[in-house]
Design a protein around this motif. Structure first.
Motif, PDB file in Angstrom:
ATOM      1  N   UNK A 254       0.841  -1.194   0.000  1.00  0.00           N
ATOM      2  CA  UNK A 254       0.000   0.000   0.000  1.00  0.00           C
ATOM      3  C   UNK A 254       0.875   1.243   0.000  1.00  0.00           C
TER       4      UNK A 254
ATOM      5  N   UNK B 111     -10.448  -1.883   2.709  1.00  0.00           N
ATOM      6  CA  UNK B 111      -9.215  -2.564   3.097  1.00  0.00           C
ATOM      7  C   UNK B 111      -8.629  -3.349   1.919  1.00  0.00           C
ATOM      8  N   UNK B 112      -9.504  -3.977   1.118  1.00  0.00           N
ATOM      9  CA  UNK B 112      -9.031  -4.672  -0.080  1.00  0.00           C
ATOM     10  C   UNK B 112      -8.219  -3.746  -0.977  1.00  0.00           C
ATOM     11  N   UNK B 113      -8.570  -2.475  -0.971  1.00  0.00           N
ATOM     12  CA  UNK B 113      -7.931  -1.536  -1.884  1.00  0.00           C
ATOM     13  C   UNK B 113      -7.003  -0.562  -1.146  1.00  0.00           C
ATOM     14  N   UNK B 114      -6.524  -0.979   0.028  1.00  0.00           N
ATOM     15  CA  UNK B 114      -5.484  -0.225   0.746  1.00  0.00           C
ATOM     16  C   UNK B 114      -5.963   1.107   1.316  1.00  0.00           C
TER      17      UNK B 114
ATOM     18  N   UNK C 258     -16.585   0.239  -3.465  1.00  0.00           N
ATOM     19  CA  UNK C 258     -15.646  -0.730  -4.048  1.00  0.00           C
ATOM     20  C   UNK C 258     -15.097  -0.225  -5.379  1.00  0.00           C
TER      21      UNK C 258
ATOM     22  N   UNK D 153     -14.696  -3.555   4.322  1.00  0.00           N
ATOM     23  CA  UNK D 153     -13.997  -4.618   3.608  1.00  0.00           C
ATOM     24  C   UNK D 153     -13.491  -4.134   2.248  1.00  0.00           C
TER      25      UNK D 153
ATOM     26  N   UNK E 239     -20.356  -8.295   8.097  1.00  0.00           N
ATOM     27  CA  UNK E 239     -20.056  -8.012   6.685  1.00  0.00           C
ATOM     28  C   UNK E 239     -18.635  -7.498   6.486  1.00  0.00           C
ATOM     29  N   UNK E 240     -18.013  -6.997   7.551  1.00  0.00           N
ATOM     30  CA  UNK E 240     -16.650  -6.474   7.409  1.00  0.00           C
ATOM     31  C   UNK E 240     -15.637  -7.589   7.224  1.00  0.00           C
ATOM     32  N   UNK E 241     -16.023  -8.824   7.583  1.00  0.00           N
ATOM     33  CA  UNK E 241     -15.105  -9.951   7.466  1.00  0.00           C
ATOM     34  C   UNK E 241     -13.780  -9.603   8.146  1.00  0.00           C
ATOM     35  N   UNK E 242     -12.670  -9.679   7.512  1.00  0.00           N
ATOM     36  CA  UNK E 242     -11.380  -9.406   8.166  1.00  0.00           C
ATOM     37  C   UNK E 242     -11.022  -7.933   8.304  1.00  0.00           C
ATOM     38  N   UNK E 243     -11.982  -7.036   8.102  1.00  0.00           N
ATOM     39  CA  UNK E 243     -11.658  -5.603   8.137  1.00  0.00           C
ATOM     40  C   UNK E 243     -12.174  -4.933   9.410  1.00  0.00           C
TER      41      UNK E 243
END
Lengths: 247, 247
Positions: A4, A32-35, A156, A29, A55-59
């Motif tokens: 990132x 975070x996928x996109x830094x 997104x 989410x 819904x945030x999963x790992x974020x």
């Protein structure tokens, strides 16, 4: 894969009066996928919430660090550039970017200061007063018969364009082209192929020039590498080998 | 705002063994936003489902028309181009597109035939056997520390790039792409090839999976047409024929 880039820390995603906490989770989410890491919530309807976490999963870390504000102006403190998302084409004389232009501009300005991307309510978007706070608008092109993007999807797409622009901004690492076999190696293969076709009784001599030309075209498109040429020649030898065995 | 261009009807989104029906609904919505309409589900874990309907929002018509298949090959019937999504960078010699290149290629080929974009399971993606069915792979660049995109988000990003390419295509003069063999014809060839290699005594069983995958990559790059497939199968039959002659 590239890490990132530092200027991405200067970008905040601002959500105004979000109704569904699940959408806030999806936004975290997507960011975070996109830094992207800085999430600002202006008067969310229900927050914090289990749905957001799910819904945030790992974020989850982005949710934990999310800042909550009473009004939009507070959330925009210190920004040099504010870009608002608009689902409609507007009559006002605002500059409306497409998402790709938006990504480029955000990255250019984030290199020197704070930038905000502002997203409105699920049903009604941003009010005119809120749009007034924006230097620029961005519009995501969609099916004109079904243009309402989910909030998470809109974030997104813009986060993706911002991230791509950050990669392009970096000194472009050269993507090494594939190794391919040399011309003479390819030629050796074609000679072998012609002989093998004769040996296995496939090539009709009257047609064989045309046939071999077609096979050449096919392998020129494939552009085999050295290993592949060796595999192919191994196959040819195996097919020919049957002949000598027969003798 | 531009309407949906006709070639977009030739594009199918194929989801393999999706676990969460909510994701199927999100995919339907993402597709409809970007003018895609044909949704193919390969062995979904729970479907139909209320959750899918809730997340589809106004895209219920896509769910109603969704086609359900037992296996991937059935879902790919009639496709001239199959593109698989991959979260990893792979070592095999497959061509890996970025999403923008993917959008351009999909639109170019959808102008003359059927194209599939294939998405794997939420947790594990596509298997190697499923990737073997793909002419090309596409990889969405993401944060290397948090690269797992939500399924709906992945479809949203690629559908967006396809839609943008369709808008750009409107300004370009038509260039007719080559005729190519269908997915099932290519699959028939690979089955024949595997058998022939065994018959001529070439394939070492310990290595044959790896070998066959390399040959697949080569022919996926070449993208043979019908005539070429017929020639190649003729050659295989001739090589095999030697065996029966020997008996």
């Amino acid at each position: 894969m590239v890490g990132c880039r530092a200027m991405l820390k200067n970008i905040r995603i601002v959500l105004v009066e979000t109704s569904h906490p699940g959408n806030i989770g999806a936004v975290a989410r997507a960011m975070k996928n996109m830094c992207l890491s800085r999430l600002c919530l202006v008067a969310p309807k229900r927050y914090p919430s289990e749905e957001a976490v799910a819904r945030a999963s790992g974020a989850q870390d982005l949710l934990d660090a999310a800042e909550i504000f009473d009004d939009l102006d507070s959330a925009l403190q210190g920004c040099r550039l504010v870009i608002g998302t608009s689902a409609r084409e507007r009559s006002v004389a605002w500059a409306v970017l497409n998402p790709r232009e938006c990504g480029g501009q955000v990255i250019e300005e984030a290199a020197v200061g704070e930038v905000a991307l502002v997203f409105g309510r699920e049903n009604s978007g941003l009010s005119n007063e809120e749009l007034d706070r924006c230097n620029l608008l961005v519009h995501i092109p969609t099916n004109s018969d079904y243009s309402s993007l989910n909030l998470g999807a809109a974030v997104q797409l813009l986060a993706y364009e911002v991230y791509l622009a950050s990669l392009e901004e970096a000194d472009k690492p050269l993507r090494a082209p594939r190794e391919v076999a040399s011309a003479e190696m390819l030629e050796g293969f074609h000679t072998h192929l012609a002989q093998a076709l004769e040996d296995i009784g496939f090539a009709d001599p009257r047609q064989s020039d045309k046939l071999l030309r077609r096979l050449r075209a096919l392998f020129h498109r494939a552009r085999p590498d050295r290993d592949e040429i060796n595999i192919l020649r191994g196959i040819l030898s195996a097919a020919q080998g049957r002949k000598s065995m027969r003798r």
